[in-house]
Design an enzyme around this catalytic site. Sequence first.
Site, short mmCIF file in Angstrom:
data_model
loop_
_atom_site.label_atom_id
_atom_site.label_comp_id
_atom_site.label_asym_id
_atom_site.label_seq_id
_atom_site.Cartn_x
_atom_site.Cartn_y
_atom_site.Cartn_z
N ARG A 1 0.51 -1.48 0.22
CA ARG A 1 0.01 -0.97 0.04
C ARG A 1 0.77 1.23 -0.06
O ARG A 1 1.50 1.17 0.23
CB ARG A 1 -0.46 -0.25 1.20
CG ARG A 1 -1.57 -1.28 1.07
CD ARG A 1 -2.03 -1.61 2.42
NE ARG A 1 -3.17 -2.53 3.13
CZ ARG A 1 -2.83 -3.68 3.40
NH1 ARG A 1 -1.57 -4.02 3.91
NH2 ARG A 1 -3.50 -4.72 3.34
N ASP B 1 -26.19 -12.44 0.94
CA ASP B 1 -26.24 -11.18 0.77
C ASP B 1 -26.48 -10.13 2.14
O ASP B 1 -26.36 -8.94 2.15
CB ASP B 1 -27.31 -10.94 0.18
CG ASP B 1 -28.80 -11.41 0.45
OD1 ASP B 1 -28.61 -12.24 1.49
OD2 ASP B 1 -30.29 -11.72 -0.50
N ASP C 1 -34.59 -16.12 -11.44
CA ASP C 1 -35.66 -15.53 -11.37
C ASP C 1 -36.33 -13.86 -10.98
O ASP C 1 -37.32 -13.27 -11.05
CB ASP C 1 -36.54 -16.59 -10.70
CG ASP C 1 -36.11 -16.22 -8.97
OD1 ASP C 1 -34.70 -15.70 -9.24
OD2 ASP C 1 -36.96 -16.86 -7.82
N ARG D 1 -20.91 -16.69 -4.63
CA ARG D 1 -21.67 -15.40 -6.08
C ARG D 1 -20.33 -14.40 -5.95
O ARG D 1 -21.08 -13.73 -6.42
CB ARG D 1 -23.30 -15.38 -5.54
CG ARG D 1 -23.31 -14.43 -4.86
CD ARG D 1 -25.00 -14.22 -4.72
NE ARG D 1 -25.53 -13.53 -5.64
CZ ARG D 1 -26.33 -13.34 -5.77
NH1 ARG D 1 -27.99 -13.91 -5.44
NH2 ARG D 1 -27.07 -12.87 -7.16
#
Lengths: 719, 734
Positions: free
Chosen positions: B431, B644, B557, B539
């Site tokens: 960094r 999520d 969906d 995911r």
Amino acid sequence: IMCASAKYNTRGPALIPRMKTKHRIYYITLFSIVLLGLIATGMFQFWPHSIESSSDWTVEKRSVHDVPVVKLPADSPIPERGDLSCRMHTCFDVYRCGFNPKNKIKVYIYSLKKYVDEYGTLVSNTISREYNELLTAISDSEFYTDDVNRACLFVPSIDVLNQNALRIKETAQALAQLSRWDRGTNHLLFNMLPGGPPDYNTALDVPRDRALLAGGGFSTWTYRQGYDVSIPVYSPLSGEVDLPERGPGPRRYFILSSQMALHPEYHLELEALQAENGESVLILDKCTNLSEGVPAVRKRCYKNQVFDYPQVLQESTFCVVLRGARLGQAVLSDVLQAGCVPVIIADSYILPFSEVLDWKRASVVIPEEKMPEMYSILQSIPQRQIEEMQRQARWFWEAYFRSMKAIALATLQIINDRIYPYAAISYEEWNDPPAVKWSSVSNPLFLPLIPPQSQGFTAVVLTYDRVESLFRVITEVSKVPSLSKLLVVWNNQNKNPPEDSLWPKIRVPLKVVRTAENKLSNRFFPYDEIETEAVLAIDDDIIMLTSDELQFGYEVWREFPDRLVGYPGRLHLWDHEMNKWKYESEWTNEVSMVLTGAAFYHKYFNYLYTYKMPGDIKNWVDAHMNCEDIAMNFLVANVTGKSVIKVTPRKKFKCPECTAIDGLSLDQTHMVERSECINKFASVFGTMPLKVVEHRADPVLYKDDFPEKLKSFPNIGSL
Amino acid sequence: MQTRKKYIFLTFLASWLLLFLFGGDQLRRFAFFSGRRAEARRSWPRWTDRSLLKSFATPEELQRDGDPSLPSPRERRAARLSAHRSSRCRMETCFDLSRCERHGFKVFTYPQERGQPVSETYGKILRSIERSRYHTPRPEEACLFVLGIDTLDRDRLSGHYVRNVDEKIRGFPLWNGGRNHLIFNLYSGTWPGYGGELGFDVGHAMLAKASFDSRSFRPGFDVSIPLFPKEHPQRGGDRGWLHQHSVPPKKKYLLVFKGKRYLTGIGSGTRNALHHIHNGKDIVSLTTCKHGKDWEKHKDTRCDKDNVDYERFDYQELLHNSTFCIVPRGRRLGSFRFLEALQAACIPVLLSDGWELPFAEAIDWGKAAVVGSERLLLQIPSAVRCIHPERVLAFQQQTQFLWDAYFSSVDKIVHTTLEIIKDRLSPHRSRSRFLWNALPGGLLVLPDFSTHLGDFPFYYLQHGYSPSKKFTAFIRAVSQAGSLSQPILRLIQAVSGSQYCAQIVVLWSCEKPPPPSGKWPQSSVPLTIIQGRRKLSERFFPFGAIQTDAVLSLDEDTSLSTSEVDFAFSVWRSFPERIVGFPTQSHFWDAERGRWGSTSKWTNELSIVLTAAAFYHRYYHSLFTEYLPAGLRELVDGLAACEDILMNVLVAAVTKLPPIKVTQRKQHKEGVAQRAEAGGTDGSRRSSQRQDCLTQLADWFGYMPLVSSRLRLDPVLFKDQVSVLRKKYPSLEK
């Protein structure tokens, strides 16, 4: 006669011809005598003195060879060796610097002397070109003082840039006899080539006791962090060769090595890289068969190909900077000048000005052991970052490497920053190239905070004389739950505000501020009465906003406290026909401004508007009695780089654009004026800071099929 | 007339001459020459022959400073490794880099010895390491070793002092002269000198030590850590005390100090002088000599009066209400009050000469503290008074950022230490100083993802970049049917209709293999299919196939229209560091059951945007997979509908801001609602798993990072009464 004499008077040169010849001769003689006398006086007054007091002031016509000679007895004292544990708080006498409002250290330069030993042999070259440039730069700078008693830092004129050009013991003796030496306290020495064969120490070998060292080639073992300053090794090519800046991007070669006389082991490693990766790696060396008269230092060869140095550096993306006998290499300066990204392979080397410069943004440091992996390491760097490093490298050269002046001033500034840390130059000022400084914003409210709801907001109503409408606004606004105070800015000097008893009775404190002049900027003054962060600026005729809409606006502001959050939105557009900006108030799908006739914003922006508005915008707005809201939109967008937030659906505002009079023609001229404001402000800001967005903020359940009474803000959008 | 003129003229000339002859010298000195003279005297001479001066070195000397007779670089390195004393250790001499090559940066903690309990604080440090993603239980994989012996308190007079450390260490087969070891220490030395000695030979081990003296600090090798109390929380940590940006940023007091005064011994020089700057108005500097056993023995004339004043003010009250706080040295260089002031947004004014400030290798303290000099105490009041309010505002914010990013918990302190060491191992993948000192802080920026600032969602504004103009649609397919369902076909069509869509990536997480490429709909944008491993956390894996900064995450969906996608993308470009999406949930504290709950019922607030239809920056995939410890991902894999939430919690923890909801077509909203209801028992199981998920995540993070928002972003003319033809997104209103 009057006329004639007047005529004569206006024609000056006629004076002498008017006189009689006898008088003329007399005058001319007199003049000549006076003139001669003057010249003689001048000679007498100035000439002899200038020789007498040559060391004093008329030094302009002096040669380096005429400086006084000082003989050093063989037994004159030698300073202690440098003390490795020295730090500013142990070895530096900070009391000499004192507290001064400018926060600038005072630097004194000893006058130049020529030092000889007992036998009359010179101790060193009197002064090199570079050291002379360095001292000149210091003496021309703000840091300089000629008063030895007021000085905080002392710079000897004894040139120790190159250790090989001096005699160590005698130079040390010369240092020790300086009038304020005092064990070297607060003395600063500049050295670029330290050490000598065979072991090449990484710091100047001249014993110097407590003196600070600005050295080029420190290793982590000799560098006293926070005390010494690491400086570059100056490359004289910087001054000789003009390499125009090349735009960043891929170059012909990927890796280039241009150093001569590398250690054979490094050479082998580089050749192995070349064997593996082919043409993209170019390893240059000295040329063996150059025709006479061609300076060898300006040529490099690969097999039979001859390249111009340092121009060839511009042909490569990365340039290797390997350590030689010393850690600091002048080639680093050439590489930076060429805008080539240096690949520094020198374990334990302290990079120049590493105390303030962020070398990770301009170079790649590779441990010596990892040299074989150099190619893959460099390939893993994203192209966009390489381009930035190229720009950064060039900027470092321009700012801190290109001349002895740049090196000297950066060194003094670093020391200055240590002594006055609260006035120190920031990381961004040291490291950001001008282009970045221009295009970047540093938001003054950068910490993401959602201010507590409990503090509420202060409504500031600017009014002139529409008392009735004002009272209605006050009554309406006072219904908003989060209102904590109402401030009426009474901008009419000819009329007193209504008596206390006539004002509407409301649940929060109501204050009236009378202004000295009817100016629009009074609306944005940071009044002490505003004790909340949030300010609601509202015109005295905005009565159509519901309490839910205002409360919701405040809630939205809490989520975006660094933005303007307002109701009527406006847009700026580029008019391609006229080639300028145009103001748009129609029903558009985009917004870039909100009118401050009804807008929430942070009180901080009142300070900015009042004290930091660029150019003459503030006065211009006051003089034209228009566009204060556009100015505020510009200001906030420019300092935060963010868009405004328009809240709630469009309403029929009672013609917010036209203040009092109705009529189409007025509307037209109004739009023209507003467009002019945008163009004027864009030119003052030097950029168009406004950001265009396609969204507005509504309550989560706005217009959803959901019982209205369960919604937090049901009364939104009613006309 | 003529003669008179002549005489006047002559007299004038004569006097002029006289003046010059006799008074010229004085005239030159004092009159109009004086300015020039001073000027001339001041500057360094312009030598007549300056252009003839020789250069300090010949070009040859500068360009060819090689000497082939020198020892070869390899020999030199070898010699360096063997010869160096531990007091001069550097990474290249005392650290074995080769241990870190195969397995990367892994840290091994020695098992604790039986019968030798460690202090609470050291226990926390060890747990922090074990909680980090660098921990390994296998010493053969390790690059860095941390002892199981408590070395925090090396004051021989202390109860926590562990004896015979030398002997114990020598018994460890892994010790290897201390090479690649990291030793934590908070207190070193003892009365009266309080030097840096630890009472055992650290050999080639690195020290992470509080109160480091810059003279014994080995730059680039040791790490200076802050002194923290034993109550310091393991994780999460309290927030800073700055809740609002007051302007002007003035508080009740300008400068305060309340603490002990040492009458004798080390540190007394400063502590004994502090009372001099007390003015009783805006500067409150209170000292007491009432400490230690025999204070009355050393008592001086001030003591009694001081003690009376001392009791009149409350330390916490001063801390809360002062702009600047003096942080002087104590017996040692560091003190607890440093972190206390930092948390309180009371700008620390350091009076501790020679203190190597905590994490100074990374942190630019000049932005958050005033580094004063003990010798110039009396200048401090005027110096801080001169600091411009704008700077004060910036200082205050920086204290809060630093506190929250690196200091508020033991986890953060330890992880910062580890990251600093890791950065040294590969300087080209580390960094920059800018990253450490800008929001969101170095711990949340992974140099392994990229070293270019423009690749992160945080720095667009500071560096004048703009977020990418295209996005990648990332669809997760989980249905068990072997063929493509209608919804996914419609979705691909809607998404590929957007002009901003660069590519579509399908994560095929079904048992059956994906249909052959011919079965997929033909679209204008490239479509990539990734065969998944059927894990929920997958995911958010940083797939190389995702080429753009913006990711539109979708479930198979999900039903969306092209204009919804377009509008949401335009919003995301204004908020690239947040999650921007359609269906939302909000979290709440369930006081009855004493745990967190979440609801997808229509509420006036939102704090979670479901990743079934949301835009976010692809960097969050890397943070999710690389930054979060594996345990959290396992938790997510085991619960339904938790991944999520974790993503939302992560983004909220990074940005401290709520996600953004954009408007959705009515029919789509109803679709979501129907599906939620259709779940039935399955739905209630899901919802209870969501509660579990939230509660466990809050526990792991140590606090609840989610932030609520009360707004939704709609197109500017949304549902306004204007012609549909004027609207850019008319279909959103259906």
